[in-house]
Write a protein that holds these residues in place. Sequence first.
Motif, PDB file in Angstrom:
ATOM      1  N   ALA A 107       0.830  -1.208   0.000  1.00  0.00           N
ATOM      2  CA  ALA A 107       0.000   0.000   0.000  1.00  0.00           C
ATOM      3  C   ALA A 107       0.865   1.258   0.000  1.00  0.00           C
ATOM      4  CB  ALA A 107      -0.931   0.001   1.208  1.00  0.00           C
ATOM      5  N   GLU A 108       1.934   1.264   0.797  1.00  0.00           N
ATOM      6  CA  GLU A 108       2.840   2.405   0.824  1.00  0.00           C
ATOM      7  C   GLU A 108       3.475   2.626  -0.553  1.00  0.00           C
ATOM      8  OE1 GLU A 108       3.375   4.504   3.162  1.00  0.00           O
ATOM      9  OE2 GLU A 108       2.821   3.601   5.070  1.00  0.00           O
ATOM     10  N   ASP A 109       3.805   1.525  -1.206  1.00  0.00           N
ATOM     11  CA  ASP A 109       4.377   1.619  -2.547  1.00  0.00           C
ATOM     12  C   ASP A 109       3.375   2.230  -3.514  1.00  0.00           C
ATOM     13  OD1 ASP A 109       6.505   0.815  -4.561  1.00  0.00           O
ATOM     14  OD2 ASP A 109       4.783  -0.303  -5.341  1.00  0.00           O
ATOM     15  N   ALA A 110       2.114   1.828  -3.411  1.00  0.00           N
ATOM     16  CA  ALA A 110       1.077   2.397  -4.278  1.00  0.00           C
ATOM     17  C   ALA A 110       0.879   3.884  -3.984  1.00  0.00           C
ATOM     18  CB  ALA A 110      -0.238   1.637  -4.097  1.00  0.00           C
ATOM     19  N   LEU A 111       0.954   4.275  -2.713  1.00  0.00           N
ATOM     20  CA  LEU A 111       0.856   5.696  -2.370  1.00  0.00           C
ATOM     21  C   LEU A 111       1.975   6.493  -3.029  1.00  0.00           C
ATOM     22  CD1 LEU A 111       0.007   5.646   1.458  1.00  0.00           C
ATOM     23  CD2 LEU A 111      -1.538   6.242  -0.418  1.00  0.00           C
ATOM     24  N   SER A 112       3.185   5.941  -3.031  1.00  0.00           N
ATOM     25  CA  SER A 112       4.309   6.653  -3.624  1.00  0.00           C
ATOM     26  C   SER A 112       4.130   6.846  -5.125  1.00  0.00           C
ATOM     27  CB  SER A 112       5.621   5.898  -3.349  1.00  0.00           C
ATOM     28  OG  SER A 112       5.684   4.687  -4.093  1.00  0.00           O
ATOM     29  N   ARG A 113       3.323   5.965  -5.754  1.00  0.00           N
ATOM     30  CA  ARG A 113       3.024   6.087  -7.190  1.00  0.00           C
ATOM     31  C   ARG A 113       1.731   6.868  -7.432  1.00  0.00           C
ATOM     32  NH1 ARG A 113       3.325   0.500  -6.821  1.00  0.00           N
ATOM     33  NH2 ARG A 113       1.242   0.329  -7.732  1.00  0.00           N
ATOM     34  N   GLU A 114       1.124   7.351  -6.345  1.00  0.00           N
ATOM     35  CA  GLU A 114      -0.153   8.066  -6.414  1.00  0.00           C
ATOM     36  C   GLU A 114      -1.246   7.204  -7.036  1.00  0.00           C
ATOM     37  OE1 GLU A 114       0.282  11.918  -8.140  1.00  0.00           O
ATOM     38  OE2 GLU A 114       1.719  12.602  -6.629  1.00  0.00           O
ATOM     39  N   ASP A 115      -1.162   5.906  -6.777  1.00  0.00           N
ATOM     40  CA  ASP A 115      -2.188   4.969  -7.238  1.00  0.00           C
ATOM     41  C   ASP A 115      -3.132   4.744  -6.058  1.00  0.00           C
ATOM     42  OD1 ASP A 115      -3.722   3.049  -8.433  1.00  0.00           O
ATOM     43  OD2 ASP A 115      -2.024   1.921  -9.253  1.00  0.00           O
ATOM     44  N   TRP A 116      -4.022   5.714  -5.844  1.00  0.00           N
ATOM     45  CA  TRP A 116      -4.835   5.747  -4.634  1.00  0.00           C
ATOM     46  C   TRP A 116      -5.767   4.542  -4.478  1.00  0.00           C
ATOM     47  CZ3 TRP A 116      -1.751   9.107  -2.918  1.00  0.00           C
ATOM     48  CH2 TRP A 116      -1.407  10.273  -3.623  1.00  0.00           C
ATOM     49  N   PRO A 117      -6.492   4.119  -5.518  1.00  0.00           N
ATOM     50  CA  PRO A 117      -7.388   2.967  -5.333  1.00  0.00           C
ATOM     51  C   PRO A 117      -6.639   1.688  -4.978  1.00  0.00           C
ATOM     52  CG  PRO A 117      -7.994   4.223  -7.293  1.00  0.00           C
ATOM     53  CD  PRO A 117      -6.667   4.746  -6.848  1.00  0.00           C
ATOM     54  N   VAL A 118      -5.473   1.467  -5.583  1.00  0.00           N
ATOM     55  CA  VAL A 118      -4.695   0.267  -5.269  1.00  0.00           C
ATOM     56  C   VAL A 118      -4.206   0.311  -3.826  1.00  0.00           C
ATOM     57  CG1 VAL A 118      -2.513  -0.918  -5.738  1.00  0.00           C
ATOM     58  CG2 VAL A 118      -4.026  -0.291  -7.624  1.00  0.00           C
ATOM     59  N   ALA A 119      -3.761   1.486  -3.363  1.00  0.00           N
ATOM     60  CA  ALA A 119      -3.316   1.616  -1.973  1.00  0.00           C
ATOM     61  C   ALA A 119      -4.441   1.227  -1.015  1.00  0.00           C
ATOM     62  CB  ALA A 119      -2.852   3.039  -1.705  1.00  0.00           C
ATOM     63  N   ARG A 120      -5.643   1.720  -1.278  1.00  0.00           N
ATOM     64  CA  ARG A 120      -6.776   1.387  -0.420  1.00  0.00           C
ATOM     65  C   ARG A 120      -7.088  -0.109  -0.488  1.00  0.00           C
ATOM     66  NH1 ARG A 120     -11.255   4.924  -2.840  1.00  0.00           N
ATOM     67  NH2 ARG A 120     -12.498   3.428  -1.665  1.00  0.00           N
ATOM     68  N   GLY A 121      -7.014  -0.671  -1.688  1.00  0.00           N
ATOM     69  CA  GLY A 121      -7.342  -2.078  -1.865  1.00  0.00           C
ATOM     70  C   GLY A 121      -6.449  -3.013  -1.069  1.00  0.00           C
TER      71      GLY A 121
END
Length: 321
Positions: A107-121
């Motif tokens: 999730a932290e990795d997805a946040l760093s890519r600004e991939d918000w839905p994936v981070a939440r998932g």
Amino acid sequence: MNGRNRLRMLSLLSCAVTLTGCSGAVVNQAPPPEPRPAAEVIPAPVEDEGAPDTPSEEVKAQARALWEASLIARADGDEVTARRVLIRLVRDAPHTDQSIEARVRLAEDALSREDWPVARGWVEPLVETGAAGYQRFRVLALAYEGQTSYVEAAEAWLAASEQAVDDDARRQAVVGAAQDLYLTGKLTEARRVAGTVDADAQTLRERVALRLDDETLEGLSGTVPDDDPDHTWLALLHARARCAAGALKPCKASAEVASRSPDTAIAEEAGRLLQRVAAWDEVHVTKLGVLLPLSGPFQKHGQAALESIQQALSDVNNVDL
């Protein structure tokens, strides 16, 4: 990745497959082929009624091996392999401590890519409390902020504050909640929440200013009551934004509001903006000439350029084209 670390990581991955020989020693066997890069797919939560919530010792060993393999890949800068291994850990060794850590890391990795839905998932299936619960709600809050869903973000921060295991984490969550409440227009509630951790008005303003975009600022400026303590501060921010965009009338109107602030610094800056607007108003009419092909084979390009210039100057006073 250096040869020794690569061999160790492949050994750990092989161990995770066979569930045997997981002592950490490098085994003398041909390494398995590397998996090909794949799109990030979030494994669904395990809902099999026959799957135990308490993992077996074999599954725990598999989780430890995969987690160590991901750390080796990350230490060598191979983020793609590290992410693949973590995804496999979540899928193959659910309900382990390492799978929780893996979800948070992904999730932290997805946040760093600004991939918000994936981070939440990645974190939404977590039900743990304490430190893991704090991380879950923290990721959700940051993802909602990235999507400018400030109501949901504030709720997530408040939930995180209830799971925080130390004072610093709780303060971060509470101030985050106050910031997002402010951005939804609930300024009084935001200041009340911030006050529970002794965060003063200036601290809250500084946090809010970092996230104010034009749309949010426009909405706040039009809804905050005149008697609110931050009314003139928001008016000054709005005046700055309008002046920077060349919108002189809205800039002047907001600067006049800010100039009445009891805060000397706000009033003085508003006064300088009003002087700048007054200077612009005194500019004499200027004619702007542009040479463009309005006929011949390049006519459509010239016409497009002319229309773009006309549109850009439509809100600019004292300029004739």
